[in-house]
Scaffold this active site. Structure first.
Site, PDB file in Angstrom:
ATOM      1  N   HIS A  89      -3.310   7.366   2.128  1.00 21.36           N
ATOM      2  CA  HIS A  89      -3.741   6.054   1.639  1.00 21.36           C
ATOM      3  C   HIS A  89      -5.109   5.756   2.244  1.00 21.36           C
ATOM      4  O   HIS A  89      -5.353   6.032   3.421  1.00 21.36           O
ATOM      5  CB  HIS A  89      -2.716   5.007   2.063  1.00 21.36           C
ATOM      6  CG  HIS A  89      -3.165   3.591   1.825  1.00 21.36           C
ATOM      7  ND1 HIS A  89      -3.616   3.163   0.603  1.00 21.36           N
ATOM      8  CD2 HIS A  89      -3.243   2.522   2.668  1.00 21.36           C
ATOM      9  CE1 HIS A  89      -3.949   1.879   0.698  1.00 21.36           C
ATOM     10  NE2 HIS A  89      -3.742   1.472   1.940  1.00 21.36           N
ATOM     11  N   ASN A 122     -10.343   0.059  -0.338  1.00 21.18           N
ATOM     12  CA  ASN A 122      -8.884   0.111  -0.390  1.00 21.18           C
ATOM     13  C   ASN A 122      -8.423  -0.497  -1.717  1.00 21.18           C
ATOM     14  O   ASN A 122      -8.512  -1.712  -1.909  1.00 21.18           O
ATOM     15  CB  ASN A 122      -8.317  -0.673   0.806  1.00 21.18           C
ATOM     16  CG  ASN A 122      -6.802  -0.646   0.863  1.00 21.18           C
ATOM     17  OD1 ASN A 122      -6.142  -0.188  -0.064  1.00 21.18           O
ATOM     18  ND2 ASN A 122      -6.260  -1.146   1.955  1.00 21.18           N
ATOM     19  N   CYS A 178       0.805  -1.231   0.000  1.00 15.52           N
ATOM     20  CA  CYS A 178       0.000   0.000   0.000  1.00 15.52           C
ATOM     21  C   CYS A 178       0.834   1.276   0.000  1.00 15.52           C
ATOM     22  O   CYS A 178       0.334   2.348  -0.312  1.00 15.52           O
ATOM     23  CB  CYS A 178      -0.952   0.005   1.191  1.00 15.52           C
ATOM     24  SG  CYS A 178      -2.206  -1.265   1.063  1.00 15.52           S
TER      25      CYS A 178
HETATM   26  O1  UT7 Z   1      -3.953  -1.072   3.377  1.00 13.23           O
HETATM   27  C1  UT7 Z   1      -3.165  -1.951   4.127  1.00 13.23           C
HETATM   28  C2  UT7 Z   1      -3.304  -1.658   5.541  1.00 13.23           C
HETATM   29  N1  UT7 Z   1      -4.537  -2.214   6.034  1.00 13.23           N
HETATM   30  C3  UT7 Z   1      -5.225  -1.559   6.932  1.00 13.23           C
HETATM   31  O2  UT7 Z   1      -4.872  -0.476   7.286  1.00 13.23           O
HETATM   32  C4  UT7 Z   1      -6.400  -2.266   7.592  1.00 13.23           C
HETATM   33  C5  UT7 Z   1      -6.302  -2.064   9.066  1.00 13.23           C
HETATM   34  N2  UT7 Z   1      -7.299  -2.749   9.820  1.00 13.23           N
HETATM   35  C6  UT7 Z   1      -8.601  -2.380   9.865  1.00 13.23           C
HETATM   36  O3  UT7 Z   1      -9.015  -1.491   9.172  1.00 13.23           O
HETATM   37  C7  UT7 Z   1      -9.471  -3.038  10.882  1.00 13.23           C
HETATM   38  O4  UT7 Z   1      -8.675  -3.918  11.648  1.00 13.23           O
HETATM   39  C8  UT7 Z   1     -10.677  -3.825  10.308  1.00 13.23           C
HETATM   40  C9  UT7 Z   1     -11.702  -2.862   9.760  1.00 13.23           C
HETATM   41  C10 UT7 Z   1     -10.180  -4.744   9.219  1.00 13.23           C
HETATM   42  C11 UT7 Z   1     -11.331  -4.621  11.422  1.00 13.23           C
HETATM   43  O5  UT7 Z   1     -11.651  -3.786  12.519  1.00 13.23           O
HETATM   44  P1  UT7 Z   1     -11.225  -4.240  13.999  1.00 13.23           P
HETATM   45  O6  UT7 Z   1     -11.709  -3.214  14.926  1.00 13.23           O
HETATM   46  O7  UT7 Z   1      -9.736  -4.474  13.991  1.00 13.23           O
HETATM   47  O8  UT7 Z   1     -12.044  -5.562  14.159  1.00 13.23           O
HETATM   48  P2  UT7 Z   1     -11.553  -7.047  14.520  1.00 13.23           P
HETATM   49  O9  UT7 Z   1     -10.876  -7.680  13.340  1.00 13.23           O
HETATM   50  O10 UT7 Z   1     -10.813  -7.032  15.805  1.00 13.23           O
HETATM   51  O11 UT7 Z   1     -12.947  -7.727  14.755  1.00 13.23           O
HETATM   52  C12 UT7 Z   1     -13.855  -7.265  15.766  1.00 13.23           C
HETATM   53  C13 UT7 Z   1     -15.108  -8.094  15.668  1.00 13.23           C
HETATM   54  C14 UT7 Z   1     -14.824  -9.592  15.641  1.00 13.23           C
HETATM   55  O12 UT7 Z   1     -15.873 -10.250  16.311  1.00 13.23           O
HETATM   56  P3  UT7 Z   1     -15.637 -10.870  17.758  1.00 13.23           P
HETATM   57  O13 UT7 Z   1     -14.489 -11.832  17.600  1.00 13.23           O
HETATM   58  O14 UT7 Z   1     -15.294  -9.705  18.636  1.00 13.23           O
HETATM   59  O15 UT7 Z   1     -16.946 -11.500  18.066  1.00 13.23           O
HETATM   60  C15 UT7 Z   1     -14.909  -9.910  14.176  1.00 13.23           C
HETATM   61  O16 UT7 Z   1     -15.246 -11.251  13.946  1.00 13.23           O
HETATM   62  O17 UT7 Z   1     -15.786  -7.783  14.448  1.00 13.23           O
HETATM   63  C16 UT7 Z   1     -16.018  -8.989  13.738  1.00 13.23           C
HETATM   64  N3  UT7 Z   1     -15.965  -8.721  12.313  1.00 13.23           N
HETATM   65  C17 UT7 Z   1     -17.041  -8.426  11.579  1.00 13.23           C
HETATM   66  N4  UT7 Z   1     -18.355  -8.302  11.897  1.00 13.23           N
HETATM   67  C18 UT7 Z   1     -19.205  -7.994  10.914  1.00 13.23           C
HETATM   68  C19 UT7 Z   1     -14.869  -8.711  11.506  1.00 13.23           C
HETATM   69  N5  UT7 Z   1     -15.235  -8.436  10.257  1.00 13.23           N
HETATM   70  C20 UT7 Z   1     -16.593  -8.267  10.276  1.00 13.23           C
HETATM   71  C21 UT7 Z   1     -17.522  -7.945   9.275  1.00 13.23           C
HETATM   72  N6  UT7 Z   1     -18.816  -7.820   9.645  1.00 13.23           N
HETATM   73  N7  UT7 Z   1     -17.171  -7.749   7.997  1.00 13.23           N
END
Ligand code: UT7
Length: 330
Positions: A254, A284, A116
């Site tokens: 980005h 993204n 990225c």
């Molecule tokens: O460009 C390259 C660099 N990449 C980035 O900068 C991405 C950086 N990361 C992010 O943007 C975030 O980490 C995400 C948006 C991908 C995820 O957000 P998060 O606050 O880190 O969520 P998480 O992965 O810790 O998940 C929290 C909860 C989980 O449920 P439990 O285990 O707490 O019950 C996930 O299973 O949210 C759940 N979850 C979803 N729920 C509904 C994860 N994806 C989804 C989804 N819909 N699509």
């Protein structure tokens, strides 16, 4: 001797027409429009559909539009760089394929990989060829068909990515252009964001396909935390180094997550109106996010405007680049 700057003298982009909305994703994986909007800011993303079409097929229309817009003949281009994580083929370079399809014959071309952060790294590298007089017209292309490496059964990653291509023309300028850059890498971060198979360590096999290892793998939380802190730190560092005023600066971040973008803008003390954002409509697009958002804001930019471009991505890689804009709206 008077210093020569590498100035952006035109920007163009291409987004494929097919759209994948949050409502579409609700039917594919266990997610909701509400979760996606609040956690990522993304409403929809564009997907390149059609058999036999790859990353170069988005880059080529973007490049052709840019050549026409800037009145540049393909023969005048002396260097083409493409940054991508989804090349048409492992080799040859996608930049070679783009040059061939556009009819660019007097240039050397190659790909650069920094995930990225690719667009920021690429501008830094390309600027050196302009500053030393080795090149006069360089095409810098960021293009990714992320839909080919996105696992549409994984709700944690599939809503995040989209397909697009963006390109800028770099030319010498005695006043405006790329002023400075700070780039960093921490390879130990590779465990959080990578593709498990398809490289020389683990070539493609029936097993790697069955294990779905040819898709992007990401542990979102550590990537999120590092993205916020590294992008904000490095952007503030370049701002302070050049005494850049928060009220006049444009941030060109980005586009990986709206929460990351807003946090970086806040750390820099910028008004939200000075932060370029279009993640809502494209998601993204990896190496294409920065030229894509610049293209959409091009008509608001005036000669002399100060811009800080910043990115964070797989590697880990990150960086900030300070430039002054070289032209007024058409
Ligand atoms: O460009 C390259 C660099 N990449 C980035 O900068 C991405 C950086 N990361 C992010 O943007 C975030 O980490 C995400 C948006 C991908 C995820 O957000 P998060 O606050 O880190 O969520 P998480 O992965 O810790 O998940 C929290 C909860 C989980 O449920 P439990 O285990 O707490 O019950 C996930 O299973 O949210 C759940 N979850 C979803 N729920 C509904 C994860 N994806 C989804 C989804 N819909 N699509």
């Amino acid at each position: 001797m008077q210093k020569i700057f590498a100035a952006i003298t035109g920007v163009e982009a291409f987004v494929p027409p097919d759209i994948l909305t949050n409502a579409d994703l609700e039917k594919m994986v266990d997610t909701t429009d509400e979760w996606l909007l609040s956690m990522t800011g993304i409403r929809e993303r564009h997907i390149l559909k059609g058999a036999g079409l790859g990353t170069s097929d988005m880059a080529v229309p973007a490049v052709k539009k840019l050549l026409q817009k800037t009145g540049t003949h393909p023969d005048e281009i002396d260097m083409v760089i493409c940054t991508t994580v989804t090349p048409d083929m492992v080799f040859p370079a996608t930049a070679n394929i783009i040059s061939d399809k556009v009819g660019i014959k007097n240039a050397f071309s190659f790909d650069m990989a920094a995930a990225c952060s690719g667009f920021v790294y690429m501008l830094a590298v390309a600027s050196k060829f302009i500053e030393t007089g080795s090149a006069k017209k360089i095409l810098c292309i960021g293009a990714d068909k992320m839909s080919t490496i996105t696992d549409y059964t994984d709700r944690k990653t599939c809503p995040l990515f989209g397909d697009a291509a963006g390109v800028v023309l770099l030319e010498p300028n005695l006043e405006y252009g790329i002023q400075d850059h700070i780039l960093r890498t921490d390879g130990s971060g590779r465990k959080y964001l990578h593709m498990k198979a398809g490289g020389s360590v683990k070539p493609a096999s029936h097993e790697t396909i069955d294990a779905r290892e040819h898709f992007l793998y990401q542990e979102g939380q550590p990537v999120f935390k590092m993205a916020v802190s590294k992008m904000a730190d490095i952007s503030v560092e370049i701002m302070e180094k050049h005494n850049l005023p928060a009220d006049k600066l444009w941030l060109v971040p980005h586009q990986a997550n709206l929460r990351i973008i807003e946090a970086v803008g806040r750390r820099m003390g910028l008004d939200p109106s000075r932060v370029m954002v279009n993640i809502q409509r494209y998601g993204n697009t990896t190496t294409a996010t920065i030229p894509l958002v610049l293209w959409e804001y091009e008509n608001q930019l005036k000669k002399g405007d100060q811009l800080v471009l910043t990115a964070f991505g797989g590697g880990f890689t990150w960086g900030a680049l300070y430039l002054t804009w070289a032209y007024d709206p058409a």
